[in-house]
Design an enzyme around this catalytic site. Structure first.
Site, PDB file in Angstrom:
ATOM      1  N   LYS A 125      10.366  -4.891   3.212  1.00 14.18           N
ATOM      2  CA  LYS A 125       8.915  -4.946   3.417  1.00 14.18           C
ATOM      3  C   LYS A 125       8.463  -6.398   3.312  1.00 14.18           C
ATOM      4  O   LYS A 125       8.629  -7.038   2.276  1.00 14.18           O
ATOM      5  CB  LYS A 125       8.216  -4.090   2.366  1.00 14.18           C
ATOM      6  CG  LYS A 125       6.701  -4.090   2.509  1.00 14.18           C
ATOM      7  CD  LYS A 125       6.050  -3.124   1.519  1.00 14.18           C
ATOM      8  CE  LYS A 125       4.538  -3.126   1.663  1.00 14.18           C
ATOM      9  NZ  LYS A 125       3.888  -2.222   0.694  1.00 14.18           N
TER      10      LYS A 125
ATOM     11  N   LYS B 156       9.426  -2.649   7.553  1.00 15.67           N
ATOM     12  CA  LYS B 156       7.981  -2.730   7.694  1.00 15.67           C
ATOM     13  C   LYS B 156       7.519  -4.169   7.657  1.00 15.67           C
ATOM     14  O   LYS B 156       7.944  -4.899   6.766  1.00 15.67           O
ATOM     15  CB  LYS B 156       7.362  -1.955   6.529  1.00 15.67           C
ATOM     16  CG  LYS B 156       5.870  -1.962   6.487  1.00 15.67           C
ATOM     17  CD  LYS B 156       5.400  -1.263   5.252  1.00 15.67           C
ATOM     18  CE  LYS B 156       3.897  -1.397   5.194  1.00 15.67           C
ATOM     19  NZ  LYS B 156       3.353  -0.832   4.006  1.00 15.67           N
TER      20      LYS B 156
HETATM   21  C1  PBG Z   1       1.083  -0.280  -0.477  1.00 15.19           C
HETATM   22  C2  PBG Z   1       1.190  -0.189   0.985  1.00 15.19           C
HETATM   23  C3  PBG Z   1       0.698  -1.077   1.966  1.00 15.19           C
HETATM   24  C4  PBG Z   1       0.967  -0.485   3.200  1.00 15.19           C
HETATM   25  C5  PBG Z   1       1.620   0.706   2.931  1.00 15.19           C
HETATM   26  N1  PBG Z   1       1.784   0.854   1.568  1.00 15.19           N
HETATM   27  C6  PBG Z   1      -0.110  -2.280   1.902  1.00 15.19           C
HETATM   28  C7  PBG Z   1       0.291  -3.517   1.292  1.00 15.19           C
HETATM   29  O1  PBG Z   1       1.422  -3.765   0.894  1.00 15.19           O
HETATM   30  O2  PBG Z   1      -0.643  -4.293   1.182  1.00 15.19           O
HETATM   31  C8  PBG Z   1       0.576  -1.057   4.526  1.00 15.19           C
HETATM   32  C9  PBG Z   1       0.413  -0.073   5.599  1.00 15.19           C
HETATM   33  C10 PBG Z   1      -0.250  -0.562   6.827  1.00 15.19           C
HETATM   34  O3  PBG Z   1      -0.645  -1.732   6.972  1.00 15.19           O
HETATM   35  O4  PBG Z   1      -0.400   0.272   7.716  1.00 15.19           O
HETATM   36  N2  PBG Z   1       1.889  -1.177  -1.103  1.00 15.19           N
END
Ligand code: PBG
Length: 325
Positions: free
Chosen positions: A196, A249
């Site tokens: 991520k 992601k």
């Molecule tokens: C929580 C989380 C996030 C997303 C999914 N789970 C946001 C972040 O890390 O700020 C992002 C999902 C999206 O942008 O569609 N940690």
């Protein structure tokens, strides 16, 4: 022209049925996981301004939303909670009567054919908006693991079919796996947000989930977008710690990473087609600058071609309508 030798690739592109015959990648409604945002309150079905077509829904509107997914042959949802109260440790994340726990119970009761994925993180629930516990201005890794494990177990107790931790603490898969096993949930898989990135493509989600960090940013736990080898290390440790699925992601700007993870690890791979990727296309489509249907299907197909087996996407319902046509 007599001695000219070349390949005739166009032979296989001559007709639509010929093209269908040699098509390598297929997108199915079963591949799609639909994200939903559940909120406290009643009678709420409110569009997120930065994400046209995506809504906050209160529990009394949840079942109609889930029934629509079933009708469209979408089999899975990932649940995000927007709690009424936040505090230092995000206690609504693991509360038995938390918004996500209630939503999961309701979905499993009313639409049991859906597979429910629970996003396991603290950022929507903490008043500082970080994904872990803050100590002296820093995110305390090991202490965060205790709260995240508690959250995962409470989600499994509510009936979640899959636990998807997105917090990017070190050891979160090991901690959550052990916590689930000890609580009698050894049959519940972990879908790890293994890779991520600290991405600007999450902007609209943070509006939707009210989860922007109140100080600093997430770069001390999410990955630097410049790094490829680090993604392999992240995925490797999650595989060792017992992950059952790997998520990469965001998706679109990271298709190279997806291919690499797919080639190296023998686990189902999930692409998270994030909020910013969604909103950019919606905005362009609303302006008439692109053909939304064609561009969305092309984009989702590209993720599968890059190696994704499944795609978490806000386009799931739109895509399913087009695929079912
Ligand atoms: C929580 C989380 C996030 C997303 C999914 N789970 C946001 C972040 O890390 O700020 C992002 C999902 C999206 O942008 O569609 N940690």
């Amino acid at each position: 022209m007599q001695d000219l030798h070349f390949k005739r690739h166009r032979r296989l592109r001559r007709t639509e049925s010929m093209r269908a015959l040699v098509r390598e990648t297929h997108l199915r409604t079963e591949d799609l996981i639909y994200p939903i945002f559940v909120v406290e309150g009643e009678g709420i079905r409110k569009e997120v301004p930065s994400m046209p077509g995506v809504h906050h829904v209160s529990l009394d509107h949840l079942t109609e939303e889930m029934n629509e997914l079933v009708r469209l042959n979408i089999r899975s949802v990932i649940v995000f909670g927007v709690p009424g109260e936040k505090d230092e440790v995000g206690s609504q994340a693991y509360h038995e009567e938390g918004i996500v726990q209630r939503a999961i119970r309701q979905i499993k009761e009313e639409t049991p054919s859906l597979t429910v994925v629970a996003d396991t993180c603290l950022c929507q629930y903490t008043d500082h908006g970080h994904c872990g516990i803050v100590r002296d201005g820093d995110i305390a890794n090991d202490e965060s693991l205790e709260y995240l494990t508690r959250t995962a177990v409470s989600q499994a107790q509510a009936g979640a079919d899959i636990i998807a931790p997105s917090n990017m603490m070190d050891g979160f898969v090991a901690a959550i796996r052990q916590g689930l096993d000890e609580a009698g949930f050894s049959h519940i898989p972990v879908m790890s947000y293994a890779v991520k990135y600290a991405s600007s493509f999450y902007g609209p989600f943070r509006d939707a989930a009210h989860s922007s960090p109140q100080f600093g940013d997430r770069r001390a736990y999410q990955m630097d977008p410049s790094n490829r080898l680090e993604a392999i290390r992240e995925a490797e440790s999650d595989v060792e710690e017992g992950a059952d699925f790997l998520i990469v992601k965001p998706a679109l700007a990271y298709l190279d990473i997806m291919r690499e993870v797919k080639d190296r690890f023998n686990l189902p791979l999930v692409a998270y087609n994030v909020s910013g990727e969604y909103s950019m296309i919606k905005a362009a489509a609303q302006n008439g600058w692109v053909n939304e249907q064609e561009i969305v299907l092309e984009k989702l197909t590209s993720m599968k071609r890059a190696g994704a087996d499944l795609i978490i996407t806000y386009f799931a319902k739109d895509a399913a309508k087009w695929l079912n046509q």
